[in-house]
Design a protein around this motif. Structure first.
Motif, mmCIF file in Angstrom:
data_model
loop_
_atom_site.group_PDB
_atom_site.id
_atom_site.type_symbol
_atom_site.label_atom_id
_atom_site.label_comp_id
_atom_site.label_asym_id
_atom_site.label_seq_id
_atom_site.Cartn_x
_atom_site.Cartn_y
_atom_site.Cartn_z
ATOM 1 N N PHE A 112 37.034 41.968 66.732
ATOM 2 C CA PHE A 112 37.899 42.259 65.594
ATOM 3 C C PHE A 112 37.975 41.046 64.679
ATOM 4 O O PHE A 112 37.728 39.919 65.097
ATOM 5 C CB PHE A 112 39.317 42.633 66.055
ATOM 6 C CG PHE A 112 39.376 43.831 66.957
ATOM 7 C CD1 PHE A 112 38.361 44.771 66.968
ATOM 8 C CD2 PHE A 112 40.456 44.014 67.801
ATOM 9 C CE1 PHE A 112 38.419 45.871 67.796
ATOM 10 C CE2 PHE A 112 40.524 45.107 68.641
ATOM 11 C CZ PHE A 112 39.505 46.044 68.641
ATOM 12 N N THR A 113 38.348 41.283 63.435
ATOM 13 C CA THR A 113 38.469 40.169 62.487
ATOM 14 C C THR A 113 39.838 39.507 62.541
ATOM 15 O O THR A 113 39.997 38.370 62.087
ATOM 16 C CB THR A 113 38.223 40.661 61.045
ATOM 17 O OG1 THR A 113 39.173 41.693 60.729
ATOM 18 C CG2 THR A 113 36.808 41.212 60.900
ATOM 19 N N LYS A 114 40.837 40.202 63.082
ATOM 20 C CA LYS A 114 42.192 39.647 63.049
ATOM 21 C C LYS A 114 42.332 38.433 63.966
ATOM 22 O O LYS A 114 41.783 38.394 65.070
ATOM 23 C CB LYS A 114 43.221 40.715 63.410
ATOM 24 C CG LYS A 114 43.444 41.728 62.292
ATOM 25 C CD LYS A 114 44.724 42.504 62.451
ATOM 26 C CE LYS A 114 45.015 43.345 61.208
ATOM 27 N NZ LYS A 114 46.316 44.038 61.299
ATOM 28 N N LEU A 115 43.105 37.467 63.479
ATOM 29 C CA LEU A 115 43.357 36.228 64.194
ATOM 30 C C LEU A 115 44.710 36.294 64.896
ATOM 31 O O LEU A 115 45.622 36.994 64.461
ATOM 32 C CB LEU A 115 43.354 35.048 63.221
ATOM 33 C CG LEU A 115 42.132 34.918 62.304
ATOM 34 C CD1 LEU A 115 42.335 33.776 61.306
ATOM 35 C CD2 LEU A 115 40.863 34.699 63.120
ATOM 36 N N GLY A 172 44.049 25.482 57.494
ATOM 37 C CA GLY A 172 44.302 25.584 58.919
ATOM 38 C C GLY A 172 43.996 26.937 59.531
ATOM 39 O O GLY A 172 44.013 27.091 60.742
ATOM 40 N N GLY A 173 43.742 27.945 58.693
ATOM 41 C CA GLY A 173 43.493 29.269 59.223
ATOM 42 C C GLY A 173 42.266 29.354 60.115
ATOM 43 O O GLY A 173 42.209 30.156 61.035
ATOM 44 N N GLU A 174 41.290 28.473 59.845
ATOM 45 C CA GLU A 174 40.052 28.539 60.620
ATOM 46 C C GLU A 174 40.244 28.107 62.063
ATOM 47 O O GLU A 174 39.373 28.316 62.915
ATOM 48 C CB GLU A 174 38.983 27.662 59.959
ATOM 49 C CG GLU A 174 39.262 26.167 59.988
ATOM 50 C CD GLU A 174 40.238 25.708 58.916
ATOM 51 O OE1 GLU A 174 40.611 24.516 58.922
ATOM 52 O OE2 GLU A 174 40.637 26.545 58.082
ATOM 53 N N SER A 175 41.378 27.498 62.393
ATOM 54 C CA SER A 175 41.611 27.007 63.754
ATOM 55 C C SER A 175 42.153 28.092 64.686
ATOM 56 O O SER A 175 42.214 27.878 65.897
ATOM 57 C CB SER A 175 42.602 25.836 63.724
ATOM 58 O OG SER A 175 43.874 26.267 63.259
ATOM 59 N N TYR A 176 42.550 29.243 64.166
ATOM 60 C CA TYR A 176 43.129 30.278 65.010
ATOM 61 C C TYR A 176 42.045 31.146 65.638
ATOM 62 O O TYR A 176 41.080 31.533 64.974
ATOM 63 C CB TYR A 176 44.086 31.158 64.196
ATOM 64 C CG TYR A 176 45.269 30.403 63.650
ATOM 65 C CD1 TYR A 176 46.247 29.903 64.496
ATOM 66 C CD2 TYR A 176 45.407 30.181 62.278
ATOM 67 C CE1 TYR A 176 47.340 29.206 64.010
ATOM 68 C CE2 TYR A 176 46.493 29.482 61.775
ATOM 69 C CZ TYR A 176 47.454 28.997 62.644
ATOM 70 O OH TYR A 176 48.525 28.297 62.159
ATOM 71 N N LEU A 209 51.583 36.878 65.403
ATOM 72 C CA LEU A 209 51.159 37.785 64.337
ATOM 73 C C LEU A 209 49.647 37.953 64.411
ATOM 74 O O LEU A 209 48.925 36.989 64.703
ATOM 75 C CB LEU A 209 51.539 37.224 62.969
ATOM 76 C CG LEU A 209 53.039 37.201 62.629
ATOM 77 C CD1 LEU A 209 53.308 36.206 61.522
ATOM 78 C CD2 LEU A 209 53.517 38.592 62.233
ATOM 79 N N LYS A 210 49.167 39.152 64.138
ATOM 80 C CA LYS A 210 47.723 39.399 64.062
ATOM 81 C C LYS A 210 47.370 39.609 62.597
ATOM 82 O O LYS A 210 47.825 40.574 61.981
ATOM 83 C CB LYS A 210 47.324 40.609 64.906
ATOM 84 C CG LYS A 210 47.586 40.451 66.388
ATOM 85 C CD LYS A 210 46.891 41.516 67.208
ATOM 86 C CE LYS A 210 47.435 42.907 66.959
ATOM 87 N NZ LYS A 210 48.822 43.069 67.425
ATOM 88 N N LEU A 211 46.553 38.708 62.054
ATOM 89 C CA LEU A 211 46.244 38.730 60.627
ATOM 90 C C LEU A 211 44.765 38.495 60.398
ATOM 91 O O LEU A 211 44.129 37.706 61.117
ATOM 92 C CB LEU A 211 47.036 37.640 59.896
ATOM 93 C CG LEU A 211 48.561 37.710 59.967
ATOM 94 C CD1 LEU A 211 49.176 36.424 59.448
ATOM 95 C CD2 LEU A 211 49.064 38.910 59.177
ATOM 96 N N THR A 212 44.213 39.151 59.384
ATOM 97 C CA THR A 212 42.849 38.846 58.980
ATOM 98 C C THR A 212 42.846 37.488 58.279
ATOM 99 O O THR A 212 43.889 37.028 57.781
ATOM 100 C CB THR A 212 42.302 39.899 58.008
ATOM 101 O OG1 THR A 212 43.065 39.844 56.792
ATOM 102 C CG2 THR A 212 42.388 41.299 58.610
ATOM 103 N N PRO A 213 41.693 36.816 58.206
ATOM 104 C CA PRO A 213 41.642 35.549 57.470
ATOM 105 C C PRO A 213 42.098 35.700 56.026
ATOM 106 O O PRO A 213 42.738 34.792 55.474
ATOM 107 C CB PRO A 213 40.157 35.164 57.555
ATOM 108 C CG PRO A 213 39.663 35.808 58.815
ATOM 109 C CD PRO A 213 40.409 37.108 58.889
ATOM 110 N N GLU A 214 41.803 36.838 55.409
ATOM 111 C CA GLU A 214 42.220 37.063 54.023
ATOM 112 C C GLU A 214 43.740 37.165 53.924
ATOM 113 O O GLU A 214 44.356 36.603 53.000
ATOM 114 C CB GLU A 214 41.569 38.342 53.484
ATOM 115 C CG GLU A 214 40.059 38.281 53.324
ATOM 116 C CD GLU A 214 39.314 38.364 54.643
ATOM 117 O OE1 GLU A 214 38.155 37.897 54.686
ATOM 118 O OE2 GLU A 214 39.891 38.872 55.637
ATOM 119 N N GLN A 215 44.363 37.889 54.863
ATOM 120 C CA GLN A 215 45.817 37.986 54.865
ATOM 121 C C GLN A 215 46.452 36.622 55.095
ATOM 122 O O GLN A 215 47.406 36.241 54.399
ATOM 123 C CB GLN A 215 46.276 38.969 55.948
ATOM 124 C CG GLN A 215 45.950 40.427 55.651
ATOM 125 C CD GLN A 215 46.198 41.325 56.844
ATOM 126 O OE1 GLN A 215 46.067 40.911 57.997
ATOM 127 N NE2 GLN A 215 46.557 42.576 56.579
#
Length: 319
Positions: free
Chosen positions: A212-215, A201-205, A187-193
């Motif tokens: 781009f901002t998406k992770l 754990g989001g910061e590890s992606y 999945l490609k998601l922004t940190p906010e999403q």
């Protein structure tokens, strides 16, 4: 050598992709080979064959960012000036990387424009849509920017509906059967999403692309992946509105064809190629065989469960 499923193709590659992939068994012969040549084998990007497409958007050197050429009857070249050339042949994709420092772009380009073009050349529509397994069927969610597609897809994954595709849904419409192929488990998601579904754990992606901002988030961290293929149950065109409950309305086939064309991943690129006439016929068959519906839903995260339930009810009613 890495072996994985990519849009339903059993693929053999000569490099590891940074995106998580669904592993394929090594017992059968691969259907697709992907190779990336080292920079010293690539040579300089020079003139080539018949021009099929030049994007209006330019890079820093004043060149079209995406270029498409017909090298021969069986070979197309998708060029990203200063980055890489991708040669597309039946059963084979070959990448020639200009600069080894840009190796991260191989993953970005292969899983986007390049595979979409390869699919279309195989007679498989590449729709700009997410896809999920709902019961025995694949459900496609398409929407223009701001329609909430990524958030809705992710919310359904976390609610127990397995992912089939995040951004490109590969659909065939032949002989009355309309299967959707699974893409890859990411999945490609922004940190906010991501923060709406994961408390830590989001910061590890890693970012899918440095600009781009998406992770890039492996779907296994949020839910499950379905290998497919599955018959398409419906295609929903998303519209977020100030309403209280989800509303689903089926479009007439003629209107459905127009909307499907708008949501084709590379429609603008392929409209002047030899594929266009067959693509239109393919879209028409799809619109006749599969319900295309407008899904208007409340513009609130708190109502996403109601949207899931509305889709599930609609699918059950259609079986």
């Amino acid at each position: 050598m890495p072996r994985f499923y990519l849009f339903g193709f059993d693929t053999l590659a000569n490099i590891e992709l940074t995106t998580s992939m669904a592993e394929a068994p090594s017992s059968a012969a691969p259907e697709l080979s992907f190779s990336c040549l080292p920079a010293d084998s690539a040579g300089r990007q020079g003139c080539t064959g018949n021009v099929l497409y030049l994007s209006k958007r330019l890079n820093g050197s004043g060149e079209s960012r995406v270029q498409l050429f017909e090298e021969s009857g069986t070979t197309w070249l998708m060029r990203f000036p200063g980055i890489a050339d991708f040669f597309l042949r039946p059963g084979e994709i070959e990448c020639r990387l200009v600069d080894p420092a840009l190796a991260f772009m191989v993953n970005v380009l292969l899983l986007g424009h390049v595979m979409a073009c390869y699919l279309e050349r195989q007679g498989i529509l590449a729709l700009h849509a997410g896809a999920l397994a709902v019961g025995d069927h694949a459900v496609l969610l398409a929407g223009h920017k701001g329609a909430g597609k990524s958030t809705l897809v992710t919310s359904m994954v976390t609610a127990g509906f397995p992912l089939m595709a995040d951004d490109i849904a590969a659909v065939e419409a032949r002989d009355g059967s309309v299967p959707c192929r699974s893409a890859f488990p990411q999945l490609k998601l922004t940190p906010e999403q991501l923060g709406c579904f994961m408390t830590d754990g989001g910061e590890s992606y890693p970012r899918f692309h440095p600009g781009f901002t998406k992770l890039s988030v492996p779907v296994v961290d949020l839910g499950a992946f379905d290998l497919g293929p599955r018959p398409v149950g419906a295609i929903y065109l998303l519209e977020r509105e100030s309403c209280d409950v989800p509303v689903i309305e089926r479009l007439p086939p003629a209107r459905a064809v127009v909307e499907l064309a708008r949501h084709s991943f590379l429609g603008h690129m392929l409209e002047r190629t030899s594929l266009q006439r067959e693509r239109f016929a393919h879209l028409a068959r799809l619109a006749q065989a599969v319900p295309v519906k407008r899904l208007r839903y409340p513009n609130s995260f708190d109502h996403l469960a109601d949207v899931h339930a509305a889709i599930a009810r609609d699918q059950k009613a259609g079986t």
